[in-house]
Design an enzyme around this catalytic site. Structure first.
Site, PDB file in Angstrom:
ATOM      1  N   SER A  62      -6.348  -5.216   1.690  1.00 44.94           N
ATOM      2  CA  SER A  62      -6.763  -6.502   1.105  1.00 44.94           C
ATOM      3  C   SER A  62      -6.386  -7.672   2.014  1.00 44.94           C
ATOM      4  O   SER A  62      -5.473  -7.579   2.837  1.00 44.94           O
ATOM      5  CB  SER A  62      -6.105  -6.698  -0.263  1.00 44.94           C
ATOM      6  OG  SER A  62      -6.456  -5.644  -1.126  1.00 44.94           O
TER       7      SER A  62
HETATM    8  N1  SAM Z   1      -3.348  -1.843  -1.893  1.00 42.95           N
HETATM    9  C1  SAM Z   1      -4.073  -1.434  -0.736  1.00 42.95           C
HETATM   10  C2  SAM Z   1      -3.417  -1.845   0.550  1.00 42.95           C
HETATM   11  O1  SAM Z   1      -2.383  -2.523   0.502  1.00 42.95           O
HETATM   12  O2  SAM Z   1      -3.929  -1.443   1.598  1.00 42.95           O
HETATM   13  C3  SAM Z   1      -5.503  -1.920  -0.736  1.00 42.95           C
HETATM   14  C4  SAM Z   1      -6.315  -1.063  -1.555  1.00 42.95           C
HETATM   15  S1  SAM Z   1      -8.044  -1.067  -1.459  1.00 42.95           S
HETATM   16  C5  SAM Z   1      -8.511  -2.738  -1.694  1.00 42.95           C
HETATM   17  C6  SAM Z   1      -8.287  -0.289  -3.065  1.00 42.95           C
HETATM   18  C7  SAM Z   1      -7.875   1.149  -3.108  1.00 42.95           C
HETATM   19  O3  SAM Z   1      -8.044   1.620  -4.437  1.00 42.95           O
HETATM   20  C8  SAM Z   1      -8.709   2.061  -2.223  1.00 42.95           C
HETATM   21  O4  SAM Z   1      -7.892   2.723  -1.318  1.00 42.95           O
HETATM   22  C9  SAM Z   1      -9.351   3.032  -3.219  1.00 42.95           C
HETATM   23  O5  SAM Z   1      -9.527   4.339  -2.711  1.00 42.95           O
HETATM   24  C10 SAM Z   1      -8.366   2.994  -4.360  1.00 42.95           C
HETATM   25  N2  SAM Z   1      -8.875   3.426  -5.670  1.00 42.95           N
HETATM   26  C11 SAM Z   1     -10.081   3.193  -6.229  1.00 42.95           C
HETATM   27  N3  SAM Z   1     -10.136   3.753  -7.457  1.00 42.95           N
HETATM   28  C12 SAM Z   1      -8.924   4.337  -7.658  1.00 42.95           C
HETATM   29  C13 SAM Z   1      -8.356   5.066  -8.744  1.00 42.95           C
HETATM   30  N4  SAM Z   1      -8.999   5.313  -9.890  1.00 42.95           N
HETATM   31  N5  SAM Z   1      -7.093   5.526  -8.616  1.00 42.95           N
HETATM   32  C14 SAM Z   1      -6.389   5.298  -7.479  1.00 42.95           C
HETATM   33  N6  SAM Z   1      -6.876   4.629  -6.426  1.00 42.95           N
HETATM   34  C15 SAM Z   1      -8.119   4.135  -6.523  1.00 42.95           C
END
Ligand code: SAM
Length: 211
Positions: A61
């Site tokens: 992000s």
């Molecule tokens: N917090 C992260 C970082 O610091 O890099 C950024 C995350 S990215 C914007 C959102 C993440 O949510 C992705 O890696 C995606 O695979 C994950 N995601 C989406 N749906 C999810 C779910 N139901 N459970 C866990 N992770 C999920």
């Protein structure tokens, strides 16, 4: 001086100019080396205030978003926090650096494996697991804070149930293209909500989220 120390200090100044005031957040983001969490291809852009690709069609992000969401959580040492969407591990590392007890869930195992390597390399104690975070992680509930780093169509019910009384949830809610950030505080059986407009996240995919 370490590599990118100047760039990281400049980023913290940008975050302050954009309205981030929580000293715990500013100190943690001044310490955690974001360039170690980005794809090496983008290392020279790690301290731009932008989201960057991390593989599996996901992103780390934008720093301002991380700072804003973390500040909204009001993190303090010892607070128990569940993060959904480990991604690169950067957000979890920021929370751990503040002294939070962090539990994080990621649905893409390749991302989780990389993030775990980062946690070990940085000597950060963070509990993590692969799977669908939209059902929460009931074994460790209740949480003082829940932070969701992907956009959901609505607030998954199990997350509210896993929040301690007085606990806060920060979650983007909306359609697939744009979301509002909901900052909710659990008061007994209800959730008091504050809404902040104008965020864009990758979708939260799971049982209580998008298909
Ligand atoms: N917090 C992260 C970082 O610091 O890099 C950024 C995350 S990215 C914007 C959102 C993440 O949510 C992705 O890696 C995606 O695979 C994950 N995601 C989406 N749906 C999810 C779910 N139901 N459970 C866990 N992770 C999920």
């Amino acid at each position: 001086m370490g590599r990118f120390d100047t760039e990281r200090k400049e980023l913290i100044e940008i975050l302050k100019e954009k309205g981030i005031t929580d000293q715990n957040v500013l100190t943690a983001m001044g310490k955690i080396e974001r360039h170690l969490f980005v794809d090496p291809m983008f290392i020279n852009r790690a301290y731009e205030d932008n989201a960057l690709p991390i593989g599996s069609e996901q992103t780390i992000s934008q720093p301002y978003t991380v700072a804003f969401m973390t500040q909204a959580l009001k993190p303090v040492k010892g607070m128990k926090v569940l993060e959904l969407g480990t991604g690169s591990g950067y957000q979890a590392a920021v929370l751990a650096s503040i002294g939070c007890r962090v539990f994080t869930i990621e649905r893409h195992l390749s991302l989780l494996i990389n993030a775990r390597k980062m946690f070990d390399a940085q000597h950060l104690t963070i509990a993590s697991k692969g799977g669908d975070g939209s059902i929460g992680w009931s074994e460790h509930a209740p949480y003082d804070g829940i932070i969701v780093t992907a956009g959901a169509p609505s607030i998954p019910e199990p997350l509210v149930n896993q929040l301690a009384d007085g606990g806060r949830i920060v979650i983007p809610v909306g359609d697939r293209d744009s979301q509002q950030l909901v900052i909710g505080t659990r008061v007994k059986d209800s959730l008091l909500k504050e809404i902040v407009e104008g965020f864009k996240f990758v979708p939260l995919i799971g049982k209580n989220a998008w298909n």
